[in-house]
Scaffold this motif. Structure first.
Motif, PDB file in Angstrom:
ATOM      1  N   LYS A  21      38.128  45.556 -23.806  1.00  0.00           N
ATOM      2  CA  LYS A  21      37.284  45.466 -22.622  1.00  0.00           C
ATOM      3  C   LYS A  21      37.166  44.015 -22.185  1.00  0.00           C
ATOM      4  O   LYS A  21      37.110  43.120 -23.016  1.00  0.00           O
ATOM      5  CB  LYS A  21      35.885  46.014 -22.917  1.00  0.00           C
ATOM      6  CG  LYS A  21      35.874  47.511 -23.170  1.00  0.00           C
ATOM      7  CD  LYS A  21      34.484  47.999 -23.498  1.00  0.00           C
ATOM      8  CE  LYS A  21      34.502  49.468 -23.870  1.00  0.00           C
ATOM      9  NZ  LYS A  21      35.071  49.697 -25.209  1.00  0.00           N
ATOM     10  N   ALA A  22      37.105  43.819 -20.902  1.00  0.00           N
ATOM     11  CA  ALA A  22      36.870  42.485 -20.363  1.00  0.00           C
ATOM     12  C   ALA A  22      35.382  42.305 -20.124  1.00  0.00           C
ATOM     13  O   ALA A  22      34.711  43.250 -19.706  1.00  0.00           O
ATOM     14  CB  ALA A  22      37.629  42.293 -19.055  1.00  0.00           C
ATOM     15  N   THR A  23      34.864  41.125 -20.412  1.00  0.00           N
ATOM     16  CA  THR A  23      33.456  40.848 -20.158  1.00  0.00           C
ATOM     17  C   THR A  23      33.356  39.808 -19.041  1.00  0.00           C
ATOM     18  O   THR A  23      34.121  38.838 -19.016  1.00  0.00           O
ATOM     19  CB  THR A  23      32.756  40.312 -21.410  1.00  0.00           C
ATOM     20  OG1 THR A  23      33.508  39.209 -21.918  1.00  0.00           O
ATOM     21  CG2 THR A  23      32.659  41.383 -22.476  1.00  0.00           C
ATOM     22  N   ALA A  24      32.407  40.006 -18.170  1.00  0.00           N
ATOM     23  CA  ALA A  24      32.226  39.069 -17.069  1.00  0.00           C
ATOM     24  C   ALA A  24      31.550  37.809 -17.582  1.00  0.00           C
ATOM     25  O   ALA A  24      30.602  37.898 -18.359  1.00  0.00           O
ATOM     26  CB  ALA A  24      31.373  39.704 -15.977  1.00  0.00           C
ATOM     27  N   ASN A  26      29.104  34.560 -17.615  1.00  0.00           N
ATOM     28  CA  ASN A  26      27.814  34.231 -17.003  1.00  0.00           C
ATOM     29  C   ASN A  26      27.975  32.949 -16.183  1.00  0.00           C
ATOM     30  O   ASN A  26      28.247  31.897 -16.738  1.00  0.00           O
ATOM     31  CB  ASN A  26      26.745  34.021 -18.075  1.00  0.00           C
ATOM     32  CG  ASN A  26      26.432  35.311 -18.790  1.00  0.00           C
ATOM     33  OD1 ASN A  26      26.331  36.364 -18.166  1.00  0.00           O
ATOM     34  ND2 ASN A  26      26.310  35.252 -20.100  1.00  0.00           N
TER      35      ASN A  26
END
Lengths: 67, 187
Positions: A21-24, A26
């Motif tokens: 999964k890719a995480t956005a 901050n």
């Protein structure tokens, strides 16, 4: 050297990869000269000239490194 | 004394880590600013600052202790003659780490670690003096107020706590029974 005995099925491969999964990131929102910019916090930013070529990296008004 | 680093050593083992830190600090004192990974920069900071503390002391025994880490006499000479006088007015915080994003090849987070060669800004000294003056003036009346407030609160809070506990225990018993009945009905 240990070697796999059987070919891994397409289903198992895809089931494993479905967990990637890719995480956005901050981002912090700043307003510079009336323009809203988003950037990574606590990291030096690239300073560019009017043509858009990178000049150097800057952090808190201090030149950090060449781009 | 720097806090010992948690987690695995840099490189392959303790000797490898000692050598890497020695080489990184030598490169830092030679070039005043080096680019490395964030992990190495964070490990290097207390190590290098300790060497600068030795250099500020400046006697022969401290020079020998630095030479035990950095074998290059030229760099140690530069550290004792050029860097130490610049740092004389500074009480710690001799290096600055700035993150510059990830490396292209392996996406490792990179940082620039540099010696803080600028003179200590006089502004902060003025600010500290002002804060101390206000702190001296402020605390005496504040302490009296808090003591009186605590003594007033304590009996009330003890009573309220007891009543709350008794109420909870009375309520909880029937509610647990009703929950059990509900589960039995479902079955």
């Amino acid at each position: 050297m240990a070697v796999p005995k059987r070919k891994m099925s397409r289903s198992n491969t895809r089931a494993r990869r479905s967990q990637w999964k890719a995480t956005a990131p901050n981002l912090v929102k700043t307003v510079e000269n009336g323009r809203v910019t988003y950037s990574l916090p606590h990291q030096a930013k690239v300073v560019t000239d009017s043509a858009g070529t990178a000049l150097f990296l800057e952090y808190k008004g201090r030149k950090v490194a060449d781009a | 004394m720097p806090t010992p680093a948690k987690g695995p050593r840099l490189g392959g083992g303790p000797a490898h880590e000692r050598l890497m830190l020695a080489n990184l600090s030598a490169a830092l004192f030679e070039h005043k600013r080096i680019t490395t990974t964030v992990t190495k920069a964070k490990r290097l900071r207390p190590f290098a600052e300790r060497l600068i503390t030795f250099a500020k002391r400046g006697d022969l025994s401290s020079r020998r202790r630095v030479l035990a880490v950095i074998s290059n006499k030229g760099i140690v000479h530069e550290l004792f003659t050029d860097i130490a006088p610049v740092m004389s007015a500074r009480d710690g915080g001799y290096t600055r780490i700035t993150k510059i994003g990830n490396r292209k090849g392996d996406n490792a987070p990179m940082a620039v670690i540099e010696l803080v060669m600028e003179p200590v800004s006089p502004k902060q000294a003025v600010v500290n003096e002002a804060e101390k003056a206000t702190a001296k003036a402020a605390p005496a009346p504040v302490e009296e107020e808090t003591a009186s407030a605590e003594s007033a609160d304590s009996p009330e809070s003890a009573q309220s706590g007891d009543s709350a506990e008794s109420a909870d225990s009375a309520e909880s018993a029937p509610s647990a029974e009703s929950a059990e009945e509900a589960t039995e009905e479902k079955k």
